[in-house]
Structures are given as structure tokens and as C-alpha cells.
Enzyme design. Sequence first.
Site, PDB file in Angstrom:
ATOM      1  N   ASP A  86      -5.194  13.256   2.271  1.00  0.00           N
ATOM      2  CA  ASP A  86      -4.809  11.381   2.990  1.00  0.00           C
ATOM      3  C   ASP A  86      -6.328  11.712   4.472  1.00  0.00           C
ATOM      4  OD1 ASP A  86      -4.461   8.699   2.776  1.00  0.00           O
ATOM      5  OD2 ASP A  86      -2.500   9.020   3.017  1.00  0.00           O
TER       6      ASP A  86
HETATM    7  C1  BGC Z   1      -3.818   5.736   2.580  1.00  0.00           C
HETATM    8  C2  BGC Z   1      -3.802   6.298   0.952  1.00  0.00           C
HETATM    9  C3  BGC Z   1      -5.292   6.020   0.070  1.00  0.00           C
HETATM   10  C4  BGC Z   1      -5.993   6.498   1.232  1.00  0.00           C
HETATM   11  C5  BGC Z   1      -7.655   6.277   1.013  1.00  0.00           C
HETATM   12  C6  BGC Z   1      -4.837   6.327   3.329  1.00  0.00           C
HETATM   13  O1  BGC Z   1      -4.645   5.579   4.854  1.00  0.00           O
HETATM   14  O2  BGC Z   1      -2.626   6.376   3.593  1.00  0.00           O
HETATM   15  O3  BGC Z   1      -2.657   6.065   0.491  1.00  0.00           O
HETATM   16  O4  BGC Z   1      -5.165   6.262  -0.547  1.00  0.00           O
HETATM   17  O5  BGC Z   1      -6.219   5.825   3.182  1.00  0.00           O
HETATM   18  O6  BGC Z   1      -7.721   4.793   0.977  1.00  0.00           O
END
Ligand code: BGC
Length: 723
Positions: free
Chosen positions: A264
Site C-alpha cells: 500500500d
Molecule cells: C489506500 C489504498 C489505495 C492506495 C493508492 C492508500 O492510501 O489504502 O487502498 O489503493 O492508497 O491510492
Amino acid sequence: MTGHDHESRIGELLNRMTVEEKFGQLQQLAWAWDTGPGGGDTEAAEAAARKGLLGSVLNVVGAGASNALQRIAVEESRLGIPLVFGLDVIHGYHTTFPVPLAQAAAFDPAVTAKDAEVSAREARSNGVHWTFSPMMDVTREPRWGRIAESTGEDPYLTTAYAMAKVRGYQGDDLTAPDRIAACAKHFVAYGGAEGGRDYNTVDVSEQRLRNLYLPPFRAAVGAGAATVMAGFNTISGIPAHAHPHTLTDILKEEWGFDGVVVSDWTGVLELIAHGAAAHEAEAARRSLTAGVDMEMVSTTFADHGRDLLASGALTRERLDDAVARVLRLKLRLGLFESPYVAESAALTAPSAESRAAAREVAGRCVVLLKNDDGLLPLDTSGPRALAVVGPFADSGDLLGTWTLPGAPEAVPVLAGLRAALPDTDIRHAAGVSPEGLDTSGIAEAVAVAEAADAVVLVVGEPPALSGEAAARSELGLPGAQEQLVRAVAGTGTPCVVVLVGGRPLTIGTWADRVPAIVMAWHPGIEAGHAVADVLTGAVVPGGKLPVTFPRTVGQVPLYHNHERTGRPYDPAAPGTKYVSRYLDLDAGPEFVFGHGLSYTTFALDEPRLSRERIGVTELRAGATVEVAVPVRNTGGREGDEVVQLYLQDPAATIAQPVRRLCGFRRVRLAPGEERQVRFTLGADDIGYWTDDPAGEFIVEPGELHLHTGNSSRTRARRTLLIT
Ligand code: BGC
């Protein structure tokens, strides 16, 4: 190209790549559109692409931008390996569908498949190859903002939606111009955040992991999900980004997943903040060796990978495996053959068809919570005066969390009602703002309500209060909205409350003052039309709650599939002391899981079993039991009912939930029509995972109780004997 061709192509590329280029493939950087923590850096992405030191970019928006960046990678880098572009297409690209929690309320996975198909077509035409969706975090925490992105508290429902959404995005062929790779996230147990505070600790037993949190992921991987994203949480003390048991033992080895595990956003670097790594090199080592293949935004793999390899802390096999997974994704997407997108064919706005689909889906997601004296549907015969009040009555801010830049606003409820009821005298007053405490506008709203024959009061929670990092400690209406509800309800004009929001809200302090309540969630682009369809009766509501609505926040977590206790509360003996309950509150929720009314009525008859006993060995060999539930429309209108099947195992080695959803079907019935809804139960439904870390799934002999009904407050029960 076949899978075999892919593997030989991967082998050839690995032979030609330098160590830096290999770590480059494991790097994902963000385009500048995103200004969140860490931000995006377009120039850094371009420079890395030129050097062949970049595998993927997220947040590139638009076909032109994606082609321009791709051209750098393909034409200017040494090996010309294409980039894979990822984006959070969560419930729509241009055409925003209802939030995922709302979609779950349809109890119809076809709605999420529809969202996924429309989203995939719009996204791929704009150069997006990969969405970070579906999120399949089962959660029992309405305080957690990301419940809006989830499909609620039930693993069976979540599993059905996860599979449908993966298939909807990916189809059979990822090279197709209208398909994108899915990402099963967040692996795993992210929805268990203590207190509902985002990113918080999760301490979970193996059996709960396997029975509650893992099933949707297992099914999504089985359905071909191309990628998986690690969660921001810890799992029993070890951050998910450094958790070999889940990432490698279970996902890659037990389930045979050969796709990409992406971190993530800065999740690898955050191992330091978690207290799980002293420095970046250690964060990279723990994460890579645990099984993360690609690093989103932070750059610890690229910065420290060579040293880790040199010191032996990272093996060449593991590095090559991670790179192979990234290359495999690109091959599956056909990017080596077709790296670019046809800019002239890029879809730039929702189409009439996609809007129609979003409207139909939003209507299917609506849950009629309450409808005393059949107030709904509104009496639309002849011109009448209708008041449409509340802070969300004339608001386009109904798309919900995660919308893309430039996505058109939602149709306001006021506009939807005006379009549906051209001959009705419709008056509007907001009364209060969504979160403000200024009550000076309430008098006007009361006057408008007093002068009308009926009032539609649109209140709830703005999208900004749900989603990532949007936890709430209170679940009531924000700001002065509750005062508005009391004042408008006090006029005596028949009042329908339309609730909008991304989570269960506590409404017990005012729910009994209004005759009708409709949960519309954040319904997406066609919000106003979909709500008008339901209020006027053009659409008969048939949604059901995918989450329990608590009476007060103090009851949280409160969910239908809770484990048994030694001292359960018995509603038949409410005065009993020393039982599991609160002294200052009636037991039970405001609305149970699976609850939802209709404009017609249904009768469910006793379920019939195809057999009353079945052997463990037979079940293990694939034998099944069929449960048939007769359901009849006993009212005067066509409508949908969701027939639900729950299973209860009253004596097991590991105490089982009081009930487990193990079947649901939404059926449409004409007045007087009767249908048999059939469910098939096999070993997978009946057994459960033990606490054994090696993964043991057992089916035990004994009695099983099968409950059927149209909510989790079931009516009929049959016993199945497992011998
Ligand atoms: C979130 C994810 C997301 C990623 C990319 C993160 O802060 O937890 O779910 O896909 O950002 O934007």
C-alpha cells in the site's frame, strides 16, 4: 500468447536485466495528480522510466498522459519494458456507481459486476490497466471510515461480491481493450482496526483470520485476481507488509497465487513507524522476504535492494520471483504487444447507457428501513405540494468516497424529484448545512414543510466523513441535522427521511418521530433520479442491510455473526442478571443485518431439505444438501425479496457464530407469484477452519440448524444431521 510463452519470455528478460533494472520493475511511483502524503512526482517518474528503473505508475489520469509516459518507457529505456498504470477505480471512473457498501445492500453481486464492467471500459480506454479494487475487508466497525468501501460485516456476502467484481473487471482476457486487472485488498484483516481508527492494530487468531477475513481473498484469487495489496495494519503484532505467514505461506504457497503483491502507499517504509524495522534497508528486507513484490511510492527496495542482495539478506531467487510476477502481469495485460491506448477512442464522460446502469444499480441498493402506514411510495396522483428539505436535498455531493478528478457531480435529490413529478409543487429549504451548528435556517425549513402535503427530508453524512482516514467516534447525524429532523417531524406533515451516508448511522433518538426512513447511502452519479424512482414507486425497494445498525455507538462492535458466549442474553427473560448485555440499554440493534422492507409483502414457507442426514465422508467427497424455500408475493405490487439462509452449528470444537450466512438470493415476484428458492450446501459451507496455522478445514459430525428468513432475524428452522 499462452502462459507457457509468458514464462519463456519472462526467463529471457530476466537474463537480460541488470540488478538495478530488476529492482526498477518492483518500483511504483505516483503521478503528480496526487498530492497526499508523499505526493506524486511526475518528473521523478519520467526520469526513472527513461532509465528503465520503473515498473509502474499510479494516478496517471487521461489517455494522452498515459501514452506520453509509456512512450518514454518503451522507446527510451534500454529494454523497452512497458509500464503498468494503476488507479483507484473503486466504484466508477466517469460513471460513479453507489459506494461499495451500498452495492452490498443490493444483495445482488450482478450490480457490482455491472459497476466493474462499466469502470473497466472507461478506465482502460484512458490508459489505466489496473485498478486497486475490489476492497474485500470484512469489518464489524461502523466507526471505521473505510466501511464505505467494504461490503460490510459478512464474509459470505463479501466473498460473493469479491468474485463478481474481479470477474467484472477482468473478464476472460486481460488484453481486451475494455478490461483491467483487479487488486484484492487489503491483505489482510485491515477491517479489524481496533476502535475503528484507521491503520490501527489488529490482533486476530488463526481461526478468525481463516473463517472471517481470508475467505473473500481466497475466492478472489480463485476467480483469477491478478494482484493483491498488503494492508496498513499489523496482524497479531507483525505488520501485514512484513507478514510471511499470510503473504507467502497462505497466499502464494497454499493458494498458488502467481500474481503481484503490491504494497500500500508507502506501506513498506511505514514498517519503521510501526516499530518493526530500524531503518529503510530493514524495512525493505522484511517486506521483500515476507512476500511483497512491488513497492508503492516509497523507494526502499530500489534504494537498498542491491546491498541486501550482496549481503545475502535477500536471495536472487526471491528477487527474480518478484520481478517475474510483475512481468507476468504486464504480459497478461498484453502490454508488450499493445503498450499504448487509442487516444481517439478514450471515453471522456458517462454515456446515456452507463448512466442508466448507475441509476438502476442505485435503485437496487436502497434499503427501506421503515414505512409506517404505507406512507411510501408517495401519493403522486394529481398536483400536490411537496417539501424537499435538508442539507443534502439539493446537493451534488452524493458520489461517496473515492471519486476521480473530473467525475461529474451527482444529480441532486431535488432535481430528481422535480424531473419525476413535473406537476407537483415542490419547494425546497436546506435548513442546516451538513456539519454546521447554525440553526437559523430551521425556521424556513419548518415553514416549507408546514405548507406541504408531504415532506422529503434528506439528511446524513457527507462523503468526506467516510473513506480512508475518516473514522468517527459518533455515528449520529453530524452538526445540527438532528435538530432539523425533530423540528420538521414536529410539523405533523407526513415525513420521509432519506438518509445518505457511507456507514450505519445511529438514528434511535429520532427514528420513532418519522413514519418512513429510506437508506440511500452515497448513491453515485444518478443519486437524485434513483431516490426519486424509489420515493415515487417507479422502483420498489428491495435492498437489505449488509451491516448491523447499532442503537448507540457504545454497542459497537455489534454484528449478526458473533460468537456464542456462556451467558447469552435471552430476550424471553429480560430481567436475568449476569448475562452478556448492557445494563443501560435494551439488547439488540436498531436494525438487524439483512433487514429491509418493500412496498409489497412476502411470505416465506418452511424450508425443505433434500435429505435430513449426510455423512462427513460423503460431504468430503462432494455430496450436497439442497434447501428449498418457497417464497410468495402476498401483496399487491411486483417486488423483490432477498431470501436468506443461515447456518448454526450448536456444538463444535471451536465455538461457532450464532449464525452464519450461507446463502442468499434476490428474486422478483409479481403479486400472487410463488417461487422455490434453492440453495445447495456442501462441505465448504458446513465446515470451518481450525486454529491450525498450517490450515485445517474440518467438517464435524453433529446437528446443524438451518434458518431461513428475509433478514437475520430468521423465522423458520430445520435440522440437518451430520453423521
Ligand atoms: C489506500 C489504498 C489505495 C492506495 C493508492 C492508500 O492510501 O489504502 O487502498 O489503493 O492508497 O491510492
